[in-house]
Design a protein around this motif. Structure first.
Motif, PDB file in Angstrom:
ATOM      1  N   TYR A  84      20.663  18.262  45.978  1.00  0.00           N
ATOM      2  CA  TYR A  84      20.506  19.410  46.891  1.00  0.00           C
ATOM      3  C   TYR A  84      19.129  20.043  46.753  1.00  0.00           C
ATOM      4  O   TYR A  84      18.568  20.540  47.730  1.00  0.00           O
ATOM      5  N   LEU A 121      26.212  25.939  60.639  1.00  0.00           N
ATOM      6  CA  LEU A 121      26.760  25.311  59.437  1.00  0.00           C
ATOM      7  C   LEU A 121      27.845  26.147  58.764  1.00  0.00           C
ATOM      8  O   LEU A 121      28.278  25.830  57.667  1.00  0.00           O
ATOM      9  N   LEU A 123      27.721  29.113  57.409  1.00  0.00           N
ATOM     10  CA  LEU A 123      27.229  29.677  56.150  1.00  0.00           C
ATOM     11  C   LEU A 123      26.994  31.182  56.244  1.00  0.00           C
ATOM     12  O   LEU A 123      26.457  31.774  55.310  1.00  0.00           O
ATOM     13  N   GLN A 138      29.123  23.169  50.301  1.00  0.00           N
ATOM     14  CA  GLN A 138      28.339  24.315  50.789  1.00  0.00           C
ATOM     15  C   GLN A 138      26.867  24.164  50.401  1.00  0.00           C
ATOM     16  O   GLN A 138      25.973  24.468  51.198  1.00  0.00           O
ATOM     17  N   GLN A 140      25.267  21.379  49.999  1.00  0.00           N
ATOM     18  CA  GLN A 140      24.670  20.373  50.858  1.00  0.00           C
ATOM     19  C   GLN A 140      24.403  20.935  52.250  1.00  0.00           C
ATOM     20  O   GLN A 140      23.397  20.610  52.888  1.00  0.00           O
ATOM     21  N   ARG A 141      25.270  21.814  52.730  1.00  0.00           N
ATOM     22  CA  ARG A 141      25.033  22.442  54.033  1.00  0.00           C
ATOM     23  C   ARG A 141      23.804  23.347  53.982  1.00  0.00           C
ATOM     24  O   ARG A 141      23.062  23.443  54.964  1.00  0.00           O
ATOM     25  N   ILE A 144      20.871  21.096  54.315  1.00  0.00           N
ATOM     26  CA  ILE A 144      20.718  20.693  55.716  1.00  0.00           C
ATOM     27  C   ILE A 144      20.166  21.857  56.537  1.00  0.00           C
ATOM     28  O   ILE A 144      19.293  21.676  57.395  1.00  0.00           O
ATOM     29  N   GLY A 145      20.658  23.070  56.261  1.00  0.00           N
ATOM     30  CA  GLY A 145      20.163  24.253  56.963  1.00  0.00           C
ATOM     31  C   GLY A 145      18.686  24.481  56.722  1.00  0.00           C
ATOM     32  O   GLY A 145      17.950  24.881  57.640  1.00  0.00           O
ATOM     33  N   THR A 172      32.144  16.874  55.448  1.00  0.00           N
ATOM     34  CA  THR A 172      30.719  17.066  55.726  1.00  0.00           C
ATOM     35  C   THR A 172      30.223  16.032  56.729  1.00  0.00           C
ATOM     36  O   THR A 172      29.338  16.315  57.551  1.00  0.00           O
ATOM     37  N   GLU A 175      30.939  17.365  60.025  1.00  0.00           N
ATOM     38  CA  GLU A 175      30.005  18.442  60.356  1.00  0.00           C
ATOM     39  C   GLU A 175      28.650  17.890  60.794  1.00  0.00           C
ATOM     40  O   GLU A 175      28.019  18.413  61.715  1.00  0.00           O
ATOM     41  N   LEU A 176      28.201  16.812  60.149  1.00  0.00           N
ATOM     42  CA  LEU A 176      26.931  16.200  60.540  1.00  0.00           C
ATOM     43  C   LEU A 176      27.009  15.635  61.958  1.00  0.00           C
ATOM     44  O   LEU A 176      26.071  15.770  62.749  1.00  0.00           O
ATOM     45  N   LEU A 179      26.910  18.487  64.296  1.00  0.00           N
ATOM     46  CA  LEU A 179      25.565  19.055  64.313  1.00  0.00           C
ATOM     47  C   LEU A 179      24.645  18.236  65.221  1.00  0.00           C
ATOM     48  O   LEU A 179      23.896  18.791  66.031  1.00  0.00           O
TER      49      LEU A 179
END
Length: 376
Positions: A84, A121, A123, A138, A140-141, A144-145, A172, A175-176, A179
């Motif tokens: 991360y 994301l 968050l 979280q 990892q998000r 990505i954020g 995840t 989610e990708l 996204l």
């Protein structure tokens, strides 16, 4: 978004040649996944795109502009690593804003970008927390954020889910995909997990030993692999491979001898295959049908039965053949020590030569035979 081109890209470390002349076009807004076994060069190739590794020969172009000598920071790319790499003393908000502050953006613009990425994301409730107070997913998000807020031309992902447990990886991954659908950015993603590749990619690039074996949509690679390596790498459980030889090929079909005892006839009447040609027959586990009556191609002994509720998997043995994996939908109540009679789905089988090159796909062979019959 951007159009990425690789032209004759090579990478060597002294006398050791790692990447062997890769040519690839990645279109605007496309999600492309690099897959292959460990050591095949997929992460090295990604790092060359990012500018973190020098290119030994060839060109990397972004929107038509050669960027071989452009520093990584000036390529307009954002990379998400396997680790991360969050700043532990900073909050989520500060981690996401840090690169924008270094770019000298106005605070209002920074706040706008961070809020947008946090909303995407999910968050928003964690912006004031430190990384140690977050779960792996979280964190990892957040990583990505941190890439999203930079509004890059291309997103680069280097095995971003490999540190997560199985449940988080699935969540995840979804989610990708969502996204990418929302922002439509060009994304290049590296993984050794072909399930991730199949579920995320618009196109998959299969690499082996620094060379591209095949590029195509997930189901194109699944249904029409270019060679035995791709056929064995794409698909879970792996494809079954049976070595043998052609004993007869005529207008009625092709007869194969598998091992010493098994003769299999496949209705590929239009296939021009010489007798005694050494071949490998490839059949996916779901294309071996368990039959109670009628003709069967292989009789095999169950050595392991896995009953998963919606699916049943068998590992079987047949004399002279490697272990056979069979996948049946639903609940088939058979157990260790019982015999299975198996019929090959000819339309979904593949024939390779002894060097692993494709000779024919079952669907194509049957289609050619149907056309030949119609012509007469």
């Amino acid at each position: 978004m951007a159009h990425l081109e690789l032209r004759g890209v090579h990478k060597s470390y002294g006398p050791v040649h790692i990447i062997h002349g890769v040519d690839l076009d990645i279109r605007d807004g496309e999600f492309v996944v690099f897959v292959g076994p460990s050591g095949c060069g997929k992460s090295t190739l990604l790092r060359m795109i990012a500018g973190l590794e020098a290119i030994s020969a060839g060109e990397v172009r972004i929107d038509g502009q050669v960027v071989n000598d452009t520093p990584a920071a000036d390529r307009g790319l954002a990379m998400v690593f396997q680790s991360y790499a969050l700043y532990p003393h900073m909050s989520v908000r500060q981690n996401m804003a840090f690169a924008l502050e270094n770019m000298g953006l106005p605070q209002a613009e920074i706040d706008k970008r961070v809020a947008r990425a946090a909303a995407m994301l999910r968050l928003g409730d964690y912006l004031e927390r430190k990384p140690k107070a977050l779960s792996g997913g979280q964190r990892q998000r957040v990583a990505i954020g941190r890439a999203i807020v930079r509004d890059p031309k291309i997103f680069l992902f280097d095995e971003p889910l490999s540190n997560l447990d199985a449940e988080l990886r699935v969540a995840t991954r979804k989610e990708l995909a969502a996204l990418h659908a929302e922002i439509g950015g060009t994304m290049v993603y590296v993984t050794h997990d072909q399930v991730e590749a199949m579920t995320l990619a618009d196109r998959i690039v299969v690499l082996q030993a620094g060379r591209i074996e095949q590029v195509g949509a997930p189901l194109e690679l699944y249904n029409r692999p270019a060679n035995q390596f791709v056929a064995g790498f794409i698909g879970s459980p792996k494809m079954n491979f049976f070595t043998g030889a052609v004993t007869q090929a005529d207008g009625a079909g092709v007869t194969l001898r598998l091992g010493d005892r098994h003769a299999v006839s496949l209705p590929y009447g239009a296939a021009a295959l010489p007798a005694n040609l050494g071949v490998t027959l490839g059949v996916r586990p779901e294309h071996l049908e368990v039959v109670e009556t009628g003709p069967a191609d292989i009789e095999a002994l169950i050595t392991l039965a896995e009953h998963l509720g919606g699916d049943t998997f068998f590992t079987c043995e047949a004399e002279g053949l490697p272990p056979i994996t069979v996948h049946q939908p639903g609940q088939l109540m058979r157990g260790r020590g019982e015999m299975l009679r198996l019929r090959i789905d000819a339309a979904a089988a593949h024939l390779f030569d002894r060097d692993g090159r494709i000779l024919l796909h079952g669907r194509d062979a049957l289609a050619s035979q149907a056309q030949a019959r119609a012509a007469h």
